[in-house]
Design a protein around this motif. Structure first.
Motif, mmCIF file in Angstrom:
data_model
loop_
_atom_site.group_PDB
_atom_site.id
_atom_site.type_symbol
_atom_site.label_atom_id
_atom_site.label_comp_id
_atom_site.label_asym_id
_atom_site.label_seq_id
_atom_site.Cartn_x
_atom_site.Cartn_y
_atom_site.Cartn_z
ATOM 1 N N UNK A 208 0.865 -1.181 0.000
ATOM 2 C CA UNK A 208 0.000 0.000 0.000
ATOM 3 C C UNK A 208 0.902 1.232 0.000
ATOM 4 N N UNK A 209 0.774 2.050 -1.031
ATOM 5 C CA UNK A 209 1.633 3.220 -1.257
ATOM 6 C C UNK A 209 1.111 4.396 -0.448
ATOM 7 N N UNK A 210 1.884 4.834 0.514
ATOM 8 C CA UNK A 210 1.517 5.998 1.309
ATOM 9 C C UNK A 210 2.600 7.054 1.179
ATOM 10 N N UNK A 211 2.199 8.306 1.216
ATOM 11 C CA UNK A 211 3.135 9.420 1.145
ATOM 12 C C UNK A 211 2.906 10.321 2.347
ATOM 13 N N UNK A 212 3.895 11.143 2.621
ATOM 14 C CA UNK A 212 3.731 12.129 3.685
ATOM 15 C C UNK A 212 4.256 13.469 3.204
ATOM 16 N N UNK A 213 3.807 14.558 3.828
ATOM 17 C CA UNK A 213 4.285 15.877 3.418
ATOM 18 C C UNK A 213 5.812 15.951 3.513
ATOM 19 N N UNK A 214 6.410 16.751 2.648
ATOM 20 C CA UNK A 214 7.867 16.883 2.625
ATOM 21 C C UNK A 214 8.424 17.272 3.991
ATOM 22 N N UNK A 215 7.696 18.080 4.725
ATOM 23 C CA UNK A 215 8.174 18.521 6.047
ATOM 24 C C UNK A 215 8.308 17.360 7.026
ATOM 25 N N UNK A 216 7.580 16.272 6.786
ATOM 26 C CA UNK A 216 7.654 15.094 7.655
ATOM 27 C C UNK A 216 8.570 14.013 7.094
ATOM 28 N N UNK A 217 9.144 14.252 5.913
ATOM 29 C CA UNK A 217 9.951 13.230 5.234
ATOM 30 C C UNK A 217 11.347 13.746 4.899
ATOM 31 N N UNK A 218 11.875 14.587 5.772
ATOM 32 C CA UNK A 218 13.166 15.223 5.479
ATOM 33 C C UNK A 218 14.294 14.217 5.280
ATOM 34 N N UNK A 219 14.332 13.148 6.059
ATOM 35 C CA UNK A 219 15.414 12.164 5.931
ATOM 36 C C UNK A 219 15.362 11.480 4.561
ATOM 37 N N UNK A 220 14.180 11.155 4.096
ATOM 38 C CA UNK A 220 14.024 10.527 2.780
ATOM 39 C C UNK A 220 14.474 11.481 1.682
ATOM 40 N N UNK A 221 14.032 12.717 1.746
ATOM 41 C CA UNK A 221 14.386 13.718 0.730
ATOM 42 C C UNK A 221 15.890 13.964 0.743
ATOM 43 N N UNK A 222 16.480 14.063 1.918
ATOM 44 C CA UNK A 222 17.929 14.268 2.006
ATOM 45 C C UNK A 222 18.698 13.097 1.401
ATOM 46 N N UNK A 223 18.230 11.854 1.616
ATOM 47 C CA UNK A 223 18.887 10.672 1.047
ATOM 48 C C UNK A 223 18.831 10.726 -0.487
ATOM 49 N N UNK A 224 17.671 11.019 -1.040
ATOM 50 C CA UNK A 224 17.522 11.121 -2.493
ATOM 51 C C UNK A 224 18.396 12.247 -3.041
ATOM 52 N N UNK A 225 18.363 13.408 -2.411
ATOM 53 C CA UNK A 225 19.149 14.552 -2.877
ATOM 54 C C UNK A 225 20.651 14.285 -2.764
ATOM 55 N N UNK A 226 21.072 13.572 -1.734
ATOM 56 C CA UNK A 226 22.492 13.213 -1.587
ATOM 57 C C UNK A 226 22.947 12.321 -2.744
ATOM 58 N N UNK A 227 22.126 11.327 -3.076
ATOM 59 C CA UNK A 227 22.461 10.438 -4.188
ATOM 60 C C UNK A 227 22.564 11.229 -5.493
ATOM 61 N N UNK A 228 21.611 12.107 -5.757
ATOM 62 C CA UNK A 228 21.633 12.928 -6.972
ATOM 63 C C UNK A 228 22.888 13.788 -7.040
ATOM 64 N N UNK A 229 23.217 14.418 -5.925
ATOM 65 C CA UNK A 229 24.376 15.323 -5.870
ATOM 66 C C UNK A 229 25.684 14.552 -6.034
ATOM 67 N N UNK A 230 25.844 13.448 -5.298
ATOM 68 C CA UNK A 230 27.114 12.727 -5.319
ATOM 69 C C UNK A 230 27.307 11.913 -6.596
ATOM 70 N N UNK A 231 26.234 11.392 -7.159
ATOM 71 C CA UNK A 231 26.359 10.559 -8.365
ATOM 72 C C UNK A 231 26.497 11.400 -9.637
ATOM 73 N N UNK A 232 25.692 12.453 -9.749
ATOM 74 C CA UNK A 232 25.631 13.208 -11.015
ATOM 75 C C UNK A 232 25.700 14.723 -10.845
ATOM 76 N N UNK A 233 25.959 15.214 -9.623
ATOM 77 C CA UNK A 233 26.009 16.640 -9.343
ATOM 78 C C UNK A 233 24.709 17.346 -9.757
ATOM 79 N N UNK A 234 23.580 16.687 -9.458
ATOM 80 C CA UNK A 234 22.261 17.236 -9.777
ATOM 81 C C UNK A 234 21.646 17.822 -8.507
#
Length: 154
Positions: A42-68
């Motif tokens: 069951x796919x559930x989402x939460x507001x970005x303000x409650x999912x900072x760790x997830x967003x930071x993990x995704x953004x870290x991968x983007x930055x370190x892998x491809x400088x995005x």
């Protein structure tokens, strides 16, 4: 507060500030249907303000892998594990959806996927590096997608 995505009745809840709210909601519902059908998840989402760790993990991968660095504001995110795959999604105000699929026991399936909501332009930060393939979805209209393989450990 977490929101359970209903792929039978598509709703823009949590995505209202996006100029592509309807298309982004369809894209989100399309992902929910996929995970329900393939993994009975069951796919559930939460507001970005409650999912900072997830967003930071995704953004870290983007930055370190491809400088995005994504210019758009994240609206919602989710993170979960099915079988041996850690999965994260971030849905952005621009209509962009980014997902990370990361096998926890080895590098055989580790990738970042980008999906563009129907009608949105390719974001500048992705335009020069990626070609987008098209697919049709009853829930989301035309989805354009691309991806890259993750090379490092996260």
């Amino acid at each position: 507060m977490p929101y359970t995505v209903d792929f039978k009745t598509v709703s823009t809840v949590g995505l209202e500030s996006s100029p592509f709210a309807d298309a982004l909601a369809g894209l989100r519902a399309n992902e929910a249907r996929y995970f329900k059908n393939k993994y009975d998840h069951v796919f559930t989402v939460e507001p970005a303000s409650d999912a900072e760790a997830t967003i930071e993990w995704v953004h870290r991968i983007l930055k370190e892998e491809r400088d995005i660095v994504i210019a758009s504001r994240p609206l919602e995110a989710t993170a979960f594990q099915v079988e041996n795959i850690r999965i994260a999604y971030v849905f952005y105000e621009s209509g962009l959806s980014i997902n990370v699929m990361y096998t926890v026991d080895g590098p055989e399936k580790r990738a970042v996927g980008f999906k563009l909501s129907d009608g949105m332009d390719v974001p500048d930060e992705l335009a020069s590096s990626f070609k987008f393939a098209r697919q049709r979805s009853k829930l989301a209209g035309t989805i354009r997608g691309s991806y890259f393989i993750i090379k490092n450990e996260y």
